[in-house]
Design an enzyme around this catalytic site. Structure first.
Site, PDB file in Angstrom:
ATOM      1  N   GLY A   1      41.823  42.391  43.684  1.00 47.48           N
ATOM      2  CA  GLY A   1      43.036  42.379  44.488  1.00 47.48           C
ATOM      3  C   GLY A   1      42.859  41.558  45.739  1.00 47.48           C
ATOM      4  O   GLY A   1      41.864  41.723  46.451  1.00 47.48           O
TER       5      GLY A   1
ATOM      6  N   ASN B   1      44.138  53.215  41.927  1.00 44.86           N
ATOM      7  CA  ASN B   1      44.127  52.071  41.022  1.00 44.86           C
ATOM      8  C   ASN B   1      44.823  52.499  39.738  1.00 44.86           C
ATOM      9  O   ASN B   1      44.406  53.461  39.093  1.00 44.86           O
ATOM     10  CB  ASN B   1      42.687  51.635  40.741  1.00 44.86           C
TER      11      ASN B   1
ATOM     12  N   ASP C   1      40.165  33.025  28.618  1.00 43.51           N
ATOM     13  CA  ASP C   1      40.105  34.445  28.266  1.00 43.51           C
ATOM     14  C   ASP C   1      41.407  34.946  27.668  1.00 43.51           C
ATOM     15  O   ASP C   1      41.420  35.790  26.771  1.00 43.51           O
ATOM     16  CB  ASP C   1      39.768  35.267  29.514  1.00 43.51           C
TER      17      ASP C   1
END
Length: 464
Positions: free
Chosen positions: A28, A102, A362
């Site tokens: 973040g 989170n 990815d």
């Protein structure tokens, strides 16, 4: 996605938390914050920006105590900007405490409406504040199977009650004046680790954060576990032991978000990414004719190593990343993501000129980054550019903490394989299959959330 860190019984805990957050910066980049306590008072600093920019030396000097929690934010619920920076420090009928979170709560809207009707005044627009008001209004609940430690009888029943009301993903840390509490949702969507050094305890989203503070990784919180650490040591509770929630660790943590040197969900991120590359090589064998394979840095590097080893195609660094530019995927607007792509990647012309090149990334979510990279490589002299993705097509939005909010943004939901290939300008496009992805992780599909690829959501959601 966010990064959380906690330290208990640590001399100068705020400084250790600062360095822990610095290690978790990749999770973040919007805001950073630390709350500490000396057993009498709470001390709070939270600001917009990266850790090293947001929290200055003078801020750290204001933070006192031997216990602290911290947060780096990447907004997936609530407004972007500093308004929703954490930790949240709240004075409630159950005492004063600080909280970091989170994940994403899928029933946030319903809970906020209910709590507002009961008189709760929300200061923020993020879902994390729901925990505070649920605890404040709670009358307490403890499963019959649990015997609480004497120190926990006052606060924990209200936390248990709050946790059983929320749906979705949460890894949270709560700091009171005399203890630190960690909790992970029954599905285990987001990672949360425990570390220790002598009599000091640490908690972090990823194990890599323990290295910088000299702590040893002990274990991961289990799904549905609540851990309390205070002057009497560490103890564990499972208030949802009878809960039949399926395991649903976010597989995208392995694919993109976690650092490759982290250990999460019972495996090393590096090893998983390498296996993803190997599985991709097996699936494209006989279909691809290229001279060189090039990773899209940084998260494409390890899969490319595995691909190169399995396929025998040499790997070259045909793209160099400017490390002073942040991660483009977690920028809050598309305009910022586009600019970051141009700022952070540069082609290496001797590697590319006259070559048939395969690039490995990815994932491919919106398609903007891949399109710009293909154009860049061809401009640098590549004869052909084939795009290989070390994960399946992302077709569905995420409701558990990754910024994939609408189906309209997902290119694989709008176009077929040829349509995507044409859109990004590639000569070939290959994705890893869902089956290949699951071969690369321990436990198979029974342990992971693959909803962004398959649409198989572990909890009820309202599709956008």
């Amino acid at each position: 996605m966010c990064g959380i860190f906690g330290a208990f019984n640590v001399e100068n805990a705020p400084l250790y938390t600062y360095w822990g957050l610095y290690t978790l910066q990749h999770r973040g980049q919007e805001s950073a914050g630390i709350c500490s306590t000396d057993g009498e008072r709470f001390y709070l600093v939270k600001k917009q920006g990266l850790v090293l920019e947001a929290i200055k030396k003078e801020d750290l000097e204001k933070l006192k105590g031997n216990a602290a929690i911290g947060h780096v934010r990447y907004s997936t619920a609530g407004d972007i900007g500093g308004t929703n920076a954490q930790p949240i420090l709240a004075e409630t009928s159950k005492g004063t405490f600080a909280l970091v979170h989170n994940g994403n709560l899928t029933n946030y809207g319903d809970l906020r409406e209910e709590l507002t009707g009961k008189g709760s005044k929300f200061k923020y627009t993020s879902d994390s504040e729901v925990f505070v008001h649920l605890i404040d209004h709670s009358e307490g609940w403890v499963p019959e199977s649990i015997q609480l430690h004497p120190n926990d009888k006052e606060f924990l029943p209200h936390l248990f009650d709050a946790l059983r009301r929320v749906d979705g993903a949460y890894s949270i840390l709560i700091l009171t004046k005399d203890r630190l509490i960690a909790a992970r949702d029954p599905h285990g969507f987001r990672p949360l680790q425990i570390g220790r050094h002598l009599d000091s305890w640490f908690f972090a989203s990823e194990s890599v954060a323990f290295d910088i503070v000299g702590a040893q990784f002990k274990r991961e919180l289990q799904p549905g576990e609540v851990v309390v650490v205070d002057r009497d040591g560490l103890r564990s509770y499972f208030p949802f032991r009878d809960n039949s929630a399926r395991r649903a660790a976010c597989i995208f943590e392995f694919i993109y978000f976690a650092r490759p040197d982290s250990y999460i969900f019972g495996d090393w991120v590096y090893e998983v990414r390498k296996r993803l590359g190997r599985e991709l090589a097996k699936e494209v064998k006989g279909k691809l004719n290229v001279d060189v394979v090039v990773p899209v840095p940084d998260s494409g590097i390890v899969p490319t190593l595995g691909f190169s080893e399995e396929s025998g195609i040499p790997m070259e660094l045909g793209l160099i990343r400017n490390h002073y530019v942040g991660r483009s995927f977690i920028e809050p607007t598309q305009e910022l993501r586009d600019l970051k792509v141009l700022m952070k990647l540069s082609p290496v012309k001797p590697v590319l000129k006259g070559k048939k090149v395969a690039i490995i990334d990815d994932s491919l979510v919106r398609g903007t980054t891949s399109r710009r990279i293909v154009k860049m490589l061809k401009k640098a002299g590549a004869k052909e550019v084939h795009v290989l993705i070390a994960s399946p097509p992302v077709k569905f939005p995420c409701f558990y903490g990754i910024d994939i909010p609408t189906r309209e943004e997902l290119i694989a939901n709008q176009l077929d394989l040829d349509g995507i290939r044409e859109h990004i300008g590639a000569d070939g496009l290959y994705y890893l299959s869902v089956e290949g992805m699951l071969k690369a992780v321990k436990g198979g599909k029974e342990h992971y959330c693959t909803a962004c690829f398959t649409g198989d959501y572990p909890t009820p959601v309202k599709l956008k």
